[in-house]
Design an enzyme around this catalytic site. Structure first.
Site, PDB file in Angstrom:
ATOM      1  N   CYS A 136      11.551  97.926  21.499  1.00 12.49           N
ATOM      2  CA  CYS A 136      10.945  96.634  20.714  1.00 12.49           C
ATOM      3  C   CYS A 136       9.695  96.818  20.086  1.00 12.49           C
ATOM      4  O   CYS A 136       8.833  96.412  20.913  1.00 12.49           O
ATOM      5  CB  CYS A 136      11.253  95.563  21.919  1.00 12.49           C
ATOM      6  SG  CYS A 136      10.861  93.968  21.107  1.00 12.49           S
ATOM      7  N   CYS A 139       7.778  93.319  20.703  1.00  9.65           N
ATOM      8  CA  CYS A 139       7.344  93.161  22.067  1.00  9.65           C
ATOM      9  C   CYS A 139       5.968  94.225  22.264  1.00  9.65           C
ATOM     10  O   CYS A 139       4.953  93.352  22.875  1.00  9.65           O
ATOM     11  CB  CYS A 139       8.155  93.404  22.927  1.00  9.65           C
ATOM     12  SG  CYS A 139      10.085  92.814  22.770  1.00  9.65           S
ATOM     13  N   ASP A 140       6.121  95.272  22.116  1.00  5.10           N
ATOM     14  CA  ASP A 140       5.099  96.229  22.384  1.00  5.10           C
ATOM     15  C   ASP A 140       4.066  96.847  21.196  1.00  5.10           C
ATOM     16  O   ASP A 140       3.154  97.464  21.559  1.00  5.10           O
ATOM     17  CB  ASP A 140       5.934  97.630  22.930  1.00  5.10           C
ATOM     18  CG  ASP A 140       6.759  97.158  24.143  1.00  5.10           C
ATOM     19  OD1 ASP A 140       6.215  95.870  24.955  1.00  5.10           O
ATOM     20  OD2 ASP A 140       7.744  97.421  24.455  1.00  5.10           O
TER      21      ASP A 140
END
Ligand code: NAP
Length: 309
Positions: A136, A139-140
């Protein structure tokens, strides 16, 4: 045992739409939302292909779209339980549903549990999840400011996330097992035009290496067989998905890949249990199509419940 009229399992676009339709029919549904509401769109950066938002300023983020969909469902009477289903019994009515925290009975069910990212299955992958291996970008990506990353895959997800990662990373190398992308023309165009993105064609990765955190990958050219080490700080893997249907094995008919089988009215093999979204659709996998399927399943369940009375 908590008695419910309708339970919706899953809170992605299909589940939130089914909830809204069923709530508008005065059936006061309970959505078992999982620990993160919204499913995969909750971790999507920009949603530019959902109808209704045409300018750059209007384009919603995934979480923004989830929020308005949830509010709309709640406005009509849907309720949410942020838990996960661990067991179901659909062999008799009322249906039985167990979560970590509660036990429920329901007269009707819509399963919208969605899908999850596939793993590559190479040495080092599981070891370095959260320490350089990610599924992701949204997200990261932030953790890779000024760093070098590789993206595995040649589909829409790989291109979309690869482009997003260029906001943070110094360099994004897309490693794809073939010599052409699967992604749609518009994303391909944007990826090819992005100066931070380069491509390594006809190549797979054989191992992810590091020391506490990812430091590189071992690549193999599938045409020449040549293996080459490549230094990188992050490995972002976007190679497709599998349905989250493990808890439904033996309860609903499925295909060989675990997708729940539905007919054109989103009926599963059990009367009164409907399924919508990516748990039953490996083909379209769009927010817009999941929304349509959720609406259809909600309408059909409502009619079916009315006919039982
Ligand atoms: P996908 O279309 O199935 O693409 C998966 C990619 O990973 C393919 O390029 C595939 O290679 C590669 N791959 C699969 N297994 C691999 C392995 N073991 N090792 C190396 N590479 C592997 O999946 P997706 O990109 O997640 O997209 C899924 C669906 O969602 C599609 O219908 C897509 O259109 C949709 N989607 C749309 C958008 C958008 O419109 N904005 C964004 C994201 C996703 P091959 O090409 O060789 O098969």
């Amino acid at each position: 045992m908590q008695k419910e009229r309708v339970i919706i399992i899953g809170s992605g676009p299909a589940g939130l739409t089914a909830a809204m339709y069923i709530a508008r029919a005065q059936l006061n549904p309970l959505v078992i939302a999982g620990t993160q509401i919204g499913g995969q769109i909750a971790i999507t950066h920009e949603v530019e292909n959902y109808p209704g938002f045409w300018s750059e300023e209007q384009t919603p983020t995934g979480p923004e779209l989830v929020e308005v969909m949830q509010k709309q469902a709640e406005h009509f009477g849907a309720r949410f339980d942020y838990d996960e289903v661990v067991e179901v019994d659909f062999s008799k009515r009322p249906f039985y549903i167990k979560t970590y925290g509660n036990e429920y009975e329901a007269d009707g069910v819509v399963v919208t549990a969605g899908a999850s990212p596939r793993h590559l299955g190479v040495p080092g992958e599981e070891e370095f999840i959260g320490r350089g291996v990610s599924y992701c970008g949204t997200c990261d990506g932030f953790f890779f400011r000024g760093k070098d990353v590789v993206v595995i895959g040649g589909g829409d997800s790989a291109m979309e996330e690869g482009i997003f990662l260029t906001k943070f990373a110094n360099k994004v190398e897309v490693i794809h097992r073939r010599g052409e992308l699967r992604a749609g023309a518009s994303l391909q165009k944007r990826a090819f035009a992005n100066e931070k993105i380069s491509f390594v064609w006809d190549t797979v990765i054989e191992e992810i290496k590091g020391n506490g955190v990812v430091q590189g990958v071992q690549t193999r050219n599938v045409k020449t067989g040549e293996t080459t080490p490549l230094k990188t700080d992050g490995v972002f893997i976007f190679i497709g998905h599998y349905p989250n249907s493990q808890f439904l094995v033996g309860k609903l008919a499925m295909d060989e890949e675990g997708y729940v089988i539905t007919d054109e009215r989103y009926r599963t093999s059990v009367p009164g249990v409907y399924a919508a979204g990516e748990i039953q659709d490996a083909h379209f996998r769009q927010i817009a199509t999941s929304v349509g399927q959720g609406a259809g399943a909600g309408m059909e369940l409502e009619k079916w419940l009315a006919a039982q009375e």
